[in-house]
Design an enzyme around this catalytic site. Structure first.
Site, PDB file in Angstrom:
ATOM      1  N   CYS A  56       0.772  -1.280   0.060  1.00 58.99           N
ATOM      2  CA  CYS A  56      -0.096   0.056   0.025  1.00 58.99           C
ATOM      3  C   CYS A  56       0.817   1.306   0.021  1.00 58.99           C
ATOM      4  CB  CYS A  56      -0.957   0.043   1.269  1.00 58.99           C
ATOM      5  SG  CYS A  56      -0.217  -0.255   2.884  1.00 58.99           S
ATOM      6  N   GLY A  62      -3.062   7.306  10.837  1.00 65.54           N
ATOM      7  CA  GLY A  62      -3.188   8.586  11.898  1.00 65.54           C
ATOM      8  C   GLY A  62      -4.816   8.987  11.652  1.00 65.54           C
ATOM      9  N   PHE A  63      -4.863  10.236  12.402  1.00 62.72           N
ATOM     10  CA  PHE A  63      -6.424  10.740  12.545  1.00 62.72           C
ATOM     11  C   PHE A  63      -6.716  11.275  11.300  1.00 62.72           C
ATOM     12  CE2 PHE A  63      -3.903  12.275  16.692  1.00 62.72           C
ATOM     13  CZ  PHE A  63      -4.369  11.157  17.423  1.00 62.72           C
ATOM     14  N   GLY A  90      -6.210   9.879   8.490  1.00 63.21           N
ATOM     15  CA  GLY A  90      -6.619   8.702   7.756  1.00 63.21           C
ATOM     16  C   GLY A  90      -7.606   7.775   8.462  1.00 63.21           C
ATOM     17  N   GLY A  91      -8.245   8.191   9.549  1.00 60.49           N
ATOM     18  CA  GLY A  91      -9.437   7.426  10.290  1.00 60.49           C
ATOM     19  C   GLY A  91      -8.761   6.272  10.930  1.00 60.49           C
TER      20      GLY A  91
END
Lengths: 517, 426
Positions: free
Chosen positions: A259, A429-430, A432-433
């Protein structure tokens, strides 16, 4: 014979779902294993971890072949590299770290006792199945957790085979039964039920956004990670030859299935043509506008992204699109627009690389931000540059939590060619959920109980050196027996250990005499 | 008000009053006398809830009836599904449910030939004894002093006089008893060559689970072969994975001519039992298969529940859990004994079958009460009240095992105080 045999797909009786029932029993088994692992010493844990890593490493090629054959994704040679890196590689990296023994901080008068999560439910993606099985299992074991592996249904056979081999090796090395288990018949409803089960302590979710969101929705503590879509900025201060070589190697690595692979090159206009020339030398095929359109049509249909192309090689994809690119390692599709509506700048998970020209660092940043608006927030980016100001500006502005510099993004952002934590699971992280922004490491699987002393200088810190919390001298039994005895004796009050012990002895003798009478 | 729809009780006291009036005055009063005022209301998993709402962890399990816990969802769903199609069935005819369960049972015990069904353990013992008599054409039955095989005509005659004298049901001429673990006594009983069957629990439950000495069961079996006697293993409490194997006799390497299973076979939700016989003992089934009949024996609903129970017991996940529970209590009880050795003096254990010995002739009655007060229900052994029957279920979780041990530990001071009172009163 005229038996009225019932011809039907449905059994005559409505019977319980055995697959769920067995999975539920696996959770119970994992809880037993977690309880035992949590009190296992470091030497034994190291022995188990090494045995498991060796078992995975020894058959790295076999599992690479089996994974490609079952899923149709990726390149055997590259999967071998990943399987090796995610078995012995990852263990060697953390060998000197101790996740087991108490940590004593004399200055702060604090002792930290490692507290494993317990039962880890590890979701395994179809793209990197075996490497992720190895990786998550080893991280869980290093930190004394039991793990239940939930493979993507399309990779279930190879994952089950690998998991059983690791479990055997672990058991032979002294791990408790059921320290490593696998769900052999995974389905989405089953996995959702497992995730919501209170016997799971931690979910580590790698997979598509829907799986990750389901993990967070389950109510169980989860480490989930979002999808990538990495921009790679190439400025006019870098070594173009090296940059071209690294980009092509990274983009072709395991047919772009990591990814962290490059999605779109953003090249400074002044060096763009030379970069393309160098990429050609490195065996990139630069598509004509017609070929680019054919690839756009192949990769993105009206129903969305065509998953059939995931992890396929450049040659196969070109033929499927209707042209040929013999010997090409990757297909480069020049695009004019770097905005989400240009589908080719989205995540592609195959060796098709979009290529756009930018006027300079500012436009490079806005282009990177634009393409990541659709997917990839919190994930990865790369830059090829020798100008710290460009590197700093790019990294500060793009919504990626790791920016690989002068390295291929596939193996750079995932920590194998940089000093980031080598990982199959990339915290987004925040933005990227996700609750974590790091590459997943063993540190995420363990918390600490902290013994914290009074700050005052006249309160002395204890001498904890050498004390094993799971093998303490049996002082405890005397302490707990004392109130019971005082109950019988009609009140305690003795305050020294010696007096207590003497009292205990007298009362026990008296009691035994009475009971024997 | 406890309103159950069909009937209602104002409070627990009304229930006690009516139980004394209409049901069983002595039994009702007995429990009050020993400080156990339990009326089981709700039940779920390994927990019972008294009418007061108080939660108790069940380590009594009615001898393994609740091996899987109470109302295990998989068993309940199985029975509910079966109720949409089957009823008890008609014992006269072959049935899919009985044929399938018979095959499953025989599959667990190579060497056996037929499964013959009853509704409860005593009925299965009855079938076993009759089958042995048929096979040998002898009448005499040998059993163990303080053994226990049920309360019907033949089965009760094998047991303790507490259960026979009252009803004039003892038959000393045909039913001989010998001490457990005494192989010489056994040989004397069998040597006449006139004994149809030796029936014994693989580990005598009601006697407090004394463990058979090394080689004892094999020696008994060898004597049976020597004197032409059928060996009947009563597996009602030791079967169904409770000793770590499907059948207790398998853990001792003894192959009986007949074995009897009941209680947990019906998962605690539909009564069923079976006598599983070898070819010789099943001979009458080829001569007159209707010589023993039972309307509720092998009811089809029970067969389906039992089928599911056996399938669950063979799962590797379940077997692993039994081993984990076994090890946990082996270690845990050794630790408890070290800490409470003044009153807690011994552990008898095979798998999840445990007898805990206390240092007083009525010790387990007091300990049972102390545990009851601490949220754990475990019963003393009726025929040896020094020993507490401690019977964890095969699906107990790690967390609940730890809770049980913590509660056990917390109950010991109270047990000590009760034992102290008992000794003073004596």
């Amino acid at each position: 014979m005229a038996d009225a045999a019932k011809v039907t797909d449905q059994p005559l009786l409505d019977v319980p779902d055995v697959v769920w029932q067995r999975a539920s029993m696996k959770l119970d088994g994992a809880r037993w294993a977690a309880g035992k692992l949590a009190v296992t010493g470091r030497a034994e844990i190291t022995g188990i971890v090494d045995a498991v890593a060796d078992a995975g490493h020894a058959r790295a090629r076999h599992y690479a072949e089996a994974a490609v054959s079952e899923t149709g994704y990726g390149v055997v040679e590259h999967k071998v590299i990943k399987n090796e890196a995610c078995s012995r590689g990852v263990v060697d990296l953390y060998r000197d770290e101790d996740f087991v023994a108490p940590r004593i901080d004399d200055a702060r008068k604090i002792v930290e006792l490692p507290r494993p999560a317990g039962v880890v439910l590890a979701l395994i993606p179809v793209t990197n199945p075996v490497a992720t099985v190895f990786f998550k299992t080893l991280l869980a074991l290093m930190t004394r957790n039991a793990v239940i592996l939930c493979p993507h249904p399309a990779a279930r056979k190879v994952c089950a085979e690998a998991a059983h081999a690791l479990a055997d090796a672990a058991h032979k090395a002294g791990a408790p039964e059921n320290a490593i288990q696998v769900i052999e018949e995974p389905t989405i409803p089953l996995i959702e039920k497992l995730m919501a089960d209170s016997r799971v302590d931690l979910i580590v979710a790698t997979g598509g956004p829907s799986v990750v969101r389901a993990a967070y929705r389950s109510g169980t503590p989860a480490l989930g990670v979002g999808p990538g879509n990495a921009p790679v900025l190439v400025d006019d201060t870098c070594d173009l030859k090296a940059a071209a070589r690294r980009i092509v190697a990274s983009k072709s690595f395991d047919n772009s299935i990591l990814c962290t692979n490059e999605s779109t090159v953003l090249a400074f206009a002044g060096i763009a043509d030379r970069l393309l020339d160098e990429m050609k030398v490195a065996k990139a095929h630069i598509c004509t506008p017609e070929q680019t359109q054919k690839l756009r049509d192949l990769l993105f249909t009206d129903d969305g992204f065509n998953t059939a192309v995931i992890g396929k090689d450049a040659d196969w994809i070109a033929r499927e699109a209707g042209f040929s690119a013999p010997g090409a390692k990757i297909l480069v599709t020049p695009v004019d627009l770097v905005q989400p509506e240009e589908r080719l700048v989205r995540e592609k998970l195959c060796p098709v690389l979009a290529f756009a020209r930018v006027t300079g660092i500012d436009q490079g940043i806005s282009a990177a931000r634009s393409m990541m608006r659709h997917t990839g927030k919190g994930h990865s980016a790369a830059i090829h540059s020798s100008d710290e100001r460009n590197i700093m500006a790019f990294s500060a502005a793009v919504p990626a939590l790791r920016v690989a510099v002068n390295a291929g993004c596939s193996l750079g952002a995932s920590g194998f060619e940089t000093h980031l934590g080598p990982s199959m699971t990339i915290g987004t992280g925040f933005a990227g959920g996700s609750s974590i922004g790091d590459n997943l490491t063993p540190h995420h699987f363990v918390q600490f109980a902290r013994i914290a002393y009074n700050k005052e200088a006249d309160v002395a810190f204890g001498a904890f050196e050498g004390l094993d919390p799971h093998d303490l001298p049996r002082l405890a039994s005397i302490a707990t027996a004392q109130p019971q005895l005082s109950l019988l004796a009609g009140g305690g009050g003795a305050d020294s250990d010696a007096v207590r012990r003497e009292l205990r002895k007298i009362i026990l003798e008296e009691l035994n005499a009475v009971l024997a009478a | 008000m406890f309103d159950y729809g069909l009937f209602r009780f104002a409070d627990k006291q009304e229930l006690f009053d009516k139980s004394i009036r209409f049901w069983n005055p002595d039994k009702t009063k007995f429990w009050q006398g020993v400080g156990v005022d339990l009326v089981i209301d709700r039940r779920e998993g390994y927990c019972l809830y008294d009418m007061s709402g108080r939660r108790l962890i069940d380590l009594h399990l009615n001898g393994g009836t609740y091996n899987f816990g109470h109302r295990h969802p998989e068993l309940v769903d199985t029975l509910k599904g079966a109720l949409d199609y089957f009823d008890m069935g008609n014992h006269w005819f072959p049935s899919v449910a009985r044929a399938a369960l018979s095959e499953e049972l025989i599959g667990t015990a190579p060497g056996m030939k037929y499964a013959i069904f009853g509704a409860g353990g005593a009925e299965a013992v009855e079938i076993a004894l009759k089958s042995a008599r048929y096979a040998t054409q002898r009448r005499k039955i040998v059993s163990i002093i303080k053994g226990y095989h049920g309360h019907s005509g033949l089965s009760v005659a094998t047991g303790d006089e507490r259960f026979t004298k009252l009803f004039l049901a003892d038959r000393p001429d045909e039913f001989v008893q010998v001490p457990f673990n005494d192989i010489d006594a056994m040989e004397r009983a069998l040597a006449g060559g006139d004994v149809a069957a030796l029936i014994m629990e693989t580990i005598p439950a009601t006697y407090g689970f004394p463990m058979p000495q090394e080689g004892y069961l094999n020696a008994c079996k060898a004597l049976c072969e020597k004197y032409g006697t059928m060996y009947i293993a009563d597996e009602v409490q030791t079967g169904l994975m409770r000793t770590g194997e499907m059948w207790g006799w398998q853990t001792y390497g003894v192959e009986p001519d007949i074995f009897v299973t009941a209680k947990g076979l019906g998962g605690g939700i539909y009564p069923i039992s079976a006598a599983v016989v070898n070819e010789k003992c099943g001979g009458w089934l080829e001569v007159d298969g209707a010589a023993h009949i039972s309307t509720s024996g092998g009811a089809e609903l029970g067969c389906i529940v039992a089928h599911k129970a056996l399938e669950m017991l063979r799962r590797p996940e379940l077997v692993a859990n039994v081993h984990a529970v076994t090890r946990f209590f082996a270690d845990g009880m050794a630790d408890m004994m070290q800490r409470h050795g003044d009153i807690f003096v011994g552990v008898r254990q095979k798998g999840v079958v445990l007898g805990l010995e206390f240092d007083h002739p009525e010790g387990a009655v007091s300990v049972s009460r102390a545990l009851y007060e601490h949220g754990v229900w475990a019963i003393f052994s009726s025929l040896d009240k020094r020993v507490l029957q401690f019977k964890p279920g095969v699906l107990l979780s790690a967390d609940m095992c730890q809770e049980i041990l913590d509660r056990f530990d917390a109950a010991m001071p109270r047990a000590r105080a009760l034992l102290h009172e008992l000794s003073k009163a004596a």
